[in-house]
Enzyme design. Structure first.
Site, PDB file in Angstrom:
ATOM      1  N   GLU A  96       0.807  -1.231   0.000  1.00  0.00           N
ATOM      2  CA  GLU A  96       0.000   0.000   0.000  1.00  0.00           C
ATOM      3  C   GLU A  96       0.832   1.270   0.000  1.00  0.00           C
ATOM      4  OE1 GLU A  96      -2.811   0.366   3.218  1.00  0.00           O
ATOM      5  OE2 GLU A  96      -3.604   2.231   2.392  1.00  0.00           O
ATOM      6  N   ASP A 101      -6.165  -4.630   0.206  1.00  0.00           N
ATOM      7  CA  ASP A 101      -7.277  -4.928   1.136  1.00  0.00           C
ATOM      8  C   ASP A 101      -7.897  -6.281   0.813  1.00  0.00           C
ATOM      9  OD1 ASP A 101      -8.044  -1.530   0.659  1.00  0.00           O
ATOM     10  OD2 ASP A 101      -7.396  -2.356   2.583  1.00  0.00           O
ATOM     11  N   ILE A 129      -1.057  -1.697   7.707  1.00  0.00           N
ATOM     12  CA  ILE A 129      -2.121  -1.480   8.693  1.00  0.00           C
ATOM     13  C   ILE A 129      -3.414  -1.311   7.905  1.00  0.00           C
ATOM     14  CG2 ILE A 129      -3.095  -0.074  10.536  1.00  0.00           C
ATOM     15  CD1 ILE A 129      -0.334   0.919  11.261  1.00  0.00           C
ATOM     16  N   ASP A 130      -4.351  -2.241   8.088  1.00  0.00           N
ATOM     17  CA  ASP A 130      -5.679  -2.029   7.499  1.00  0.00           C
ATOM     18  C   ASP A 130      -6.561  -1.515   8.631  1.00  0.00           C
ATOM     19  OD1 ASP A 130      -7.537  -2.120   5.318  1.00  0.00           O
ATOM     20  OD2 ASP A 130      -8.582  -3.605   6.550  1.00  0.00           O
ATOM     21  N   THR A 139      -6.153   2.220   9.199  1.00  0.00           N
ATOM     22  CA  THR A 139      -5.269   3.299   9.666  1.00  0.00           C
ATOM     23  C   THR A 139      -6.051   4.424  10.335  1.00  0.00           C
ATOM     24  OG1 THR A 139      -3.599   2.825   7.982  1.00  0.00           O
ATOM     25  CG2 THR A 139      -3.557   5.015   8.942  1.00  0.00           C
ATOM     26  N   ASP A 186      -0.834  -5.028   3.050  1.00  0.00           N
ATOM     27  CA  ASP A 186      -1.409  -3.845   3.690  1.00  0.00           C
ATOM     28  C   ASP A 186      -0.856  -3.799   5.104  1.00  0.00           C
ATOM     29  OD1 ASP A 186      -4.798  -2.468   3.902  1.00  0.00           O
ATOM     30  OD2 ASP A 186      -2.917  -1.831   4.821  1.00  0.00           O
TER      31      ASP A 186
END
Ligand SMILES: O=P(O)(O)O[C@H]1[C@H](O)[C@@H](O)[C@@H](O)[C@@H](O)[C@@H]1O
Ligand code: MG
Ligand code: MG
Length: 287
Positions: A81, A230, A103-104, A106, A101
């Site tokens: 990402e 994602d 941190i999904d 954020t 990803d």
């Protein structure tokens, strides 16, 4: 509760097992970093909009994951990402490719709202092979390996069969907040509620929402405005839990199309897709 080594060892084997185990160990390490940083002060920047946020922890976690994987698997390719935000191309070739990803959730992370995950997907010959998603605060490790089932902390996952009039539907709002996008987003939510669905929920993490489907805690998911990072890991977990992931057109999933519908049956997914008005967010591979 931490996943037990013997649970994972029970599923040992498979052509990409070394890569899968590396993903699991990195997700657990990243989760520790994210869990610690959740309550600390953060440096917050914005990307495509004022609500599309990134922090130094997103950057640090992505750097950790990619550097470790590049050292162990130098011939592999990477889609991540924050690298994409910095201009890297999102091209899925037949090469073994990691789709990350860091941190999904954020926005949740910035607000110290504890629904945050790290997501690591893996594809070969443009086929998704496995996905690892770690719920950092609840310490739930969701995994799926193609043809080998989906698990949460060693417990096998299975969709709950239901129909749309009894469904709990999850969705997420993408990063655009212009009036036309908001009108379509709210109109889609109204359309789903008019089908008689028990409820619609927005939890702030697309990967964890999809994991809730796979674990039977929700019944359908739709979104316009998410990305391949994602979707990649969560798609394997949904499929291995017996669910369906498709394009909002009703056609097969297009990982780069920034849109998705998922449900326990093709019939349910199709009914959700038919209720939706399209919100065009472009494509990850055309940025
Ligand atoms: O937190 P992110 O990794 O930026 O992911 C977002 C996603 O991009 C957005 O479309 C929504 O699905 C959010 O719920 C995700 O957290
Ligand atoms: Mg995300
Ligand atoms: Mg992210």
């Amino acid at each position: 509760m931490k996943p037990s080594g013997e649970d994972r060892a029970a599923r040992a084997g498979g052509p990409w097992e070394e890569c899968f185990e590396a993903a699991v160990q990195l997700a657990l390490r990243a989760g520790q970093i994210i869990r610690k940083a959740l309550s600390e002060e953060k440096r917050v920047s914005t990307k495509t909009s004022a609500v599309d946020l990134v922090t130094e922890t997103d950057q640090a976690v992505e750097a950790l994951i990619l550097s470790e994987l590049q050292e162990r698997f130098p011939s592999h390719r990477f889609i991540a990402e924050e690298a994409a935000a910095a201009g890297a191309k999102c091209v899925l070739t037949p090469s073994p490719t990691w789709i990350v990803d860091p941190i999904d959730g954020t926005c949740n992370f910035v607000h110290r709202f504890p629904t945050v995950a790290v997501s690591i997907g893996f594809a070969v010959n443009q086929e998704l092979e496995f996905g690892v998603i770690y719920h950092c605060t609840e310490e739930r490790l969701y995994t799926g390996q193609r043809g080998r089932g989906a698990f949460c902390n060693g417990q096998q996952l299975q969709f709950r069969e239901t129909d749309l009039s009894k469904a709990l539907v999850l969705t997420e709002i993408g990063p655009r907040r212009d009036p036309a996008t908001l009108k379509l987003f709210l109109s889609n939510m109204e359309r789903l509620l008019r089908t008689g669905a028990h409820g619609v929920r927005v939890i702030g993490s697309s990967t964890l929402a999809l994991c809730h489907l796979a674990s039977g805690a929700a019944d359908a998911y739709y979104q316009f405005g998410l990305h391949c990072w994602d979707l990649a890991a969560a798609t394997v977990i949904i499929r291995e839990a017996g669910g369906i992931v498709m394009d909002t057109s009703g056609g097969p999933l297009d990982l780069m199309a920034c849109r998705v519908v998922a449900a326990g049956t093709r019939e349910m997914a199709t009914l959700v897709a038919q209720a939706l008005q399209t919100i065009n967010y472009g494509r990850d591979d055309e940025r």
